[in-house]
Design a protein around this motif. Sequence first.
Motif, PDB file in Angstrom:
ATOM      1  N   VAL A   1       0.850  -1.187   0.000  1.00  0.00           N
ATOM      2  CA  VAL A   1       0.000   0.000   0.000  1.00  0.00           C
ATOM      3  C   VAL A   1       0.889   1.241   0.000  1.00  0.00           C
ATOM      4  O   VAL A   1       1.646   1.467   0.928  1.00  0.00           O
ATOM      5  CB  VAL A   1      -0.939   0.014   1.229  1.00  0.00           C
ATOM      6  CG1 VAL A   1      -1.764   1.295   1.252  1.00  0.00           C
ATOM      7  CG2 VAL A   1      -1.838  -1.218   1.233  1.00  0.00           C
ATOM      8  N   ASN A   2       0.779   2.035  -1.059  1.00  0.00           N
ATOM      9  CA  ASN A   2       1.530   3.287  -1.162  1.00  0.00           C
ATOM     10  C   ASN A   2       0.741   4.462  -0.595  1.00  0.00           C
ATOM     11  O   ASN A   2       1.322   5.387  -0.044  1.00  0.00           O
ATOM     12  CB  ASN A   2       1.894   3.572  -2.617  1.00  0.00           C
ATOM     13  CG  ASN A   2       2.776   2.491  -3.195  1.00  0.00           C
ATOM     14  OD1 ASN A   2       3.641   1.956  -2.521  1.00  0.00           O
ATOM     15  ND2 ASN A   2       2.531   2.140  -4.438  1.00  0.00           N
ATOM     16  N   ALA A   3      -0.573   4.410  -0.776  1.00  0.00           N
ATOM     17  CA  ALA A   3      -1.431   5.487  -0.284  1.00  0.00           C
ATOM     18  C   ALA A   3      -2.849   4.965  -0.146  1.00  0.00           C
ATOM     19  O   ALA A   3      -3.247   4.013  -0.825  1.00  0.00           O
ATOM     20  CB  ALA A   3      -1.397   6.676  -1.248  1.00  0.00           C
ATOM     21  N   HIS A   4      -3.601   5.611   0.730  1.00  0.00           N
ATOM     22  CA  HIS A   4      -4.989   5.227   0.970  1.00  0.00           C
ATOM     23  C   HIS A   4      -5.806   6.473   1.273  1.00  0.00           C
ATOM     24  O   HIS A   4      -5.332   7.377   1.958  1.00  0.00           O
ATOM     25  CB  HIS A   4      -5.062   4.245   2.151  1.00  0.00           C
ATOM     26  CG  HIS A   4      -6.453   3.933   2.577  1.00  0.00           C
ATOM     27  ND1 HIS A   4      -7.016   4.459   3.720  1.00  0.00           N
ATOM     28  CD2 HIS A   4      -7.396   3.151   2.023  1.00  0.00           C
ATOM     29  CE1 HIS A   4      -8.250   4.004   3.840  1.00  0.00           C
ATOM     30  NE2 HIS A   4      -8.505   3.219   2.832  1.00  0.00           N
ATOM     31  N   ALA A   5      -7.011   6.503   0.760  1.00  0.00           N
ATOM     32  CA  ALA A   5      -7.949   7.586   1.057  1.00  0.00           C
ATOM     33  C   ALA A   5      -9.322   6.974   1.282  1.00  0.00           C
ATOM     34  O   ALA A   5      -9.655   5.938   0.713  1.00  0.00           O
ATOM     35  CB  ALA A   5      -7.999   8.582  -0.104  1.00  0.00           C
ATOM     36  N   GLY A   6     -10.110   7.607   2.130  1.00  0.00           N
ATOM     37  CA  GLY A   6     -11.464   7.132   2.372  1.00  0.00           C
ATOM     38  C   GLY A   6     -11.536   6.126   3.501  1.00  0.00           C
ATOM     39  O   GLY A   6     -10.674   6.075   4.375  1.00  0.00           O
ATOM     40  N   ASN A   7     -12.564   5.309   3.441  1.00  0.00           N
ATOM     41  CA  ASN A   7     -12.844   4.330   4.489  1.00  0.00           C
ATOM     42  C   ASN A   7     -12.616   2.913   3.988  1.00  0.00           C
ATOM     43  O   ASN A   7     -12.630   2.659   2.788  1.00  0.00           O
ATOM     44  CB  ASN A   7     -14.304   4.462   4.951  1.00  0.00           C
ATOM     45  CG  ASN A   7     -14.585   5.836   5.505  1.00  0.00           C
ATOM     46  OD1 ASN A   7     -13.826   6.348   6.317  1.00  0.00           O
ATOM     47  ND2 ASN A   7     -15.677   6.444   5.061  1.00  0.00           N
ATOM     48  N   ASP A   8     -12.471   2.001   4.941  1.00  0.00           N
ATOM     49  CA  ASP A   8     -12.322   0.584   4.611  1.00  0.00           C
ATOM     50  C   ASP A   8     -13.685  -0.091   4.657  1.00  0.00           C
ATOM     51  O   ASP A   8     -14.032  -0.762   5.608  1.00  0.00           O
ATOM     52  CB  ASP A   8     -11.363  -0.100   5.584  1.00  0.00           C
ATOM     53  CG  ASP A   8      -9.926   0.253   5.314  1.00  0.00           C
ATOM     54  OD1 ASP A   8      -9.594   0.486   4.143  1.00  0.00           O
ATOM     55  OD2 ASP A   8      -9.137   0.295   6.263  1.00  0.00           O
ATOM     56  N   ASP A   9     -14.464   0.101   3.627  1.00  0.00           N
ATOM     57  CA  ASP A   9     -15.776  -0.528   3.517  1.00  0.00           C
ATOM     58  C   ASP A   9     -15.683  -1.614   2.449  1.00  0.00           C
ATOM     59  O   ASP A   9     -15.838  -1.352   1.263  1.00  0.00           O
ATOM     60  CB  ASP A   9     -16.832   0.516   3.148  1.00  0.00           C
ATOM     61  CG  ASP A   9     -18.224  -0.080   3.069  1.00  0.00           C
ATOM     62  OD1 ASP A   9     -18.375  -1.305   3.226  1.00  0.00           O
ATOM     63  OD2 ASP A   9     -19.173   0.693   2.838  1.00  0.00           O
ATOM     64  N   TRP A  10     -15.403  -2.822   2.869  1.00  0.00           N
ATOM     65  CA  TRP A  10     -15.198  -3.961   1.965  1.00  0.00           C
ATOM     66  C   TRP A  10     -16.481  -4.763   1.790  1.00  0.00           C
ATOM     67  O   TRP A  10     -16.439  -5.936   1.435  1.00  0.00           O
ATOM     68  CB  TRP A  10     -14.100  -4.847   2.527  1.00  0.00           C
ATOM     69  CG  TRP A  10     -12.776  -4.176   2.612  1.00  0.00           C
ATOM     70  CD1 TRP A  10     -12.305  -3.395   3.626  1.00  0.00           C
ATOM     71  CD2 TRP A  10     -11.739  -4.199   1.642  1.00  0.00           C
ATOM     72  NE1 TRP A  10     -11.051  -2.935   3.347  1.00  0.00           N
ATOM     73  CE2 TRP A  10     -10.670  -3.423   2.128  1.00  0.00           C
ATOM     74  CE3 TRP A  10     -11.604  -4.812   0.385  1.00  0.00           C
ATOM     75  CZ2 TRP A  10      -9.497  -3.238   1.423  1.00  0.00           C
ATOM     76  CZ3 TRP A  10     -10.424  -4.633  -0.309  1.00  0.00           C
ATOM     77  CH2 TRP A  10      -9.388  -3.851   0.205  1.00  0.00           C
TER      78      TRP A  10
END
Length: 168
Positions: free
Chosen positions: A59-68
């Motif tokens: 993972v280089n970057a993440h935005a938002g929520n973890d809604d899987w």
Amino acid sequence: MIKQISVTFGSQGILEQIMKKYPERHMALFAAASNAHGMQLVDYSGDESIFTSPVVYQVNAHAGNDDWEHYINYTEISPSKDQRQILDAKVSNFMSDPDTPAGMTGFYYLTAEGNSDSRILLSLWKQQYDYMQWEKSPQHNFISYQTFKNDFTANYHEIGYQRFHPKA
């Protein structure tokens, strides 16, 4: 932020056995959403992979929520060095834009373990329809096939998966 996402593929029965064996892990089971077939188990715990034959993404970057819970889409590109720099900048701009597409809950910018030239955009959605609407919008152009179609070295691939909930 988690540092890696691990994925494995297989039959529903085998993937459900893995989920039962490791109930403490954050995992989600998905079925291919288009004409493709097969199932995918995603481990988004960020811990070292427990899978025998994993595909591991850094993972280089993440935005938002973890809604899987709904629909996910992968867009994988292996652009040239120049295109990679441009893509990295455009993804950074997209991820910092507060005006996210309708229905998008999260966005990951990944590289495949062992292939730092690849770029994978993993987007999480409330439903497949939301992704399809975004795909038609100008906001999607930075990652559309049209942007990379003339670069024969880009190796563009896209696939979506719908969340599958095993019966209890």
